[in-house]
Motif scaffolding. Structure first.
Motif, PDB file in Angstrom:
ATOM      1  N   UNK A  95     -18.360  -2.305  -5.780  1.00  0.00           N
ATOM      2  CA  UNK A  95     -18.897  -1.743  -6.998  1.00  0.00           C
ATOM      3  C   UNK A  95     -18.981  -2.779  -8.105  1.00  0.00           C
ATOM      4  N   UNK A  96     -17.990  -3.650  -8.189  1.00  0.00           N
ATOM      5  CA  UNK A  96     -18.015  -4.670  -9.231  1.00  0.00           C
ATOM      6  C   UNK A  96     -19.176  -5.631  -9.003  1.00  0.00           C
ATOM      7  N   UNK A  97     -19.438  -5.969  -7.756  1.00  0.00           N
ATOM      8  CA  UNK A  97     -20.564  -6.863  -7.464  1.00  0.00           C
ATOM      9  C   UNK A  97     -21.885  -6.213  -7.873  1.00  0.00           C
ATOM     10  N   UNK A  98     -22.009  -4.931  -7.621  1.00  0.00           N
ATOM     11  CA  UNK A  98     -23.211  -4.210  -8.023  1.00  0.00           C
ATOM     12  C   UNK A  98     -23.347  -4.210  -9.547  1.00  0.00           C
ATOM     13  N   UNK A  99     -22.270  -3.922 -10.237  1.00  0.00           N
ATOM     14  CA  UNK A  99     -22.283  -3.920 -11.699  1.00  0.00           C
ATOM     15  C   UNK A  99     -22.641  -5.306 -12.230  1.00  0.00           C
ATOM     16  N   UNK A 100     -22.060  -6.332 -11.658  1.00  0.00           N
ATOM     17  CA  UNK A 100     -22.339  -7.707 -12.066  1.00  0.00           C
ATOM     18  C   UNK A 100     -23.815  -8.040 -11.925  1.00  0.00           C
ATOM     19  N   UNK A 104     -13.132  -8.853 -14.306  1.00  0.00           N
ATOM     20  CA  UNK A 104     -13.733  -7.589 -14.718  1.00  0.00           C
ATOM     21  C   UNK A 104     -13.966  -7.579 -16.217  1.00  0.00           C
ATOM     22  N   UNK A 105     -13.014  -8.076 -16.974  1.00  0.00           N
ATOM     23  CA  UNK A 105     -13.146  -8.104 -18.435  1.00  0.00           C
ATOM     24  C   UNK A 105     -14.325  -8.979 -18.871  1.00  0.00           C
ATOM     25  N   UNK A 122     -29.360   1.356 -14.848  1.00  0.00           N
ATOM     26  CA  UNK A 122     -28.819   1.341 -13.486  1.00  0.00           C
ATOM     27  C   UNK A 122     -27.348   0.928 -13.461  1.00  0.00           C
ATOM     28  N   UNK A 123     -26.908   0.174 -14.460  1.00  0.00           N
ATOM     29  CA  UNK A 123     -25.515  -0.303 -14.513  1.00  0.00           C
ATOM     30  C   UNK A 123     -24.534   0.807 -14.864  1.00  0.00           C
ATOM     31  N   UNK A 124     -25.023   1.884 -15.430  1.00  0.00           N
ATOM     32  CA  UNK A 124     -24.114   2.958 -15.846  1.00  0.00           C
ATOM     33  C   UNK A 124     -23.395   3.599 -14.653  1.00  0.00           C
ATOM     34  N   UNK A 125     -24.098   3.853 -13.572  1.00  0.00           N
ATOM     35  CA  UNK A 125     -23.496   4.532 -12.412  1.00  0.00           C
ATOM     36  C   UNK A 125     -22.329   3.742 -11.811  1.00  0.00           C
ATOM     37  N   UNK A 126     -22.493   2.447 -11.497  1.00  0.00           N
ATOM     38  CA  UNK A 126     -21.333   1.720 -10.964  1.00  0.00           C
ATOM     39  C   UNK A 126     -20.199   1.594 -11.983  1.00  0.00           C
ATOM     40  N   UNK A 127     -20.539   1.513 -13.249  1.00  0.00           N
ATOM     41  CA  UNK A 127     -19.507   1.459 -14.276  1.00  0.00           C
ATOM     42  C   UNK A 127     -18.680   2.737 -14.259  1.00  0.00           C
ATOM     43  N   UNK A 128     -19.329   3.861 -14.150  1.00  0.00           N
ATOM     44  CA  UNK A 128     -18.610   5.141 -14.111  1.00  0.00           C
ATOM     45  C   UNK A 128     -17.790   5.278 -12.827  1.00  0.00           C
TER      46      UNK A 128
END
Length: 61
Positions: free
Chosen positions: A1-6, A36-37, A16-22
């Protein structure tokens, strides 16, 4: 998930970034990682206000 958000943050794909963040929210509340920070700071610096708010809610400092 972090890779997707990145990847989405790098592409400025804010909606699109909202879903992996949630999906990361439970982890962000308990695990503190400098990597992550860095990604959350990128959202804070470059992202729209609504996503910045979501990031602050997901990972309160």
């Amino acid at each position: 998930m972090l890779a997707e958000l990145t990847a989405l943050v790098r592409l400025d794909a804010w909606q699109e970034a909202e879903a992996p963040l949630l999906r990361l929210e439970p982890t962000l509340r308990t695990v503190t990682s400098s990597r992550t920070r860095v990604h959350l700071r990128a959202i804070d610096r470059d992202g729209p206000a609504w996503l910045t708010y979501t990031a602050h809610e997901a990972a309160p400092c």
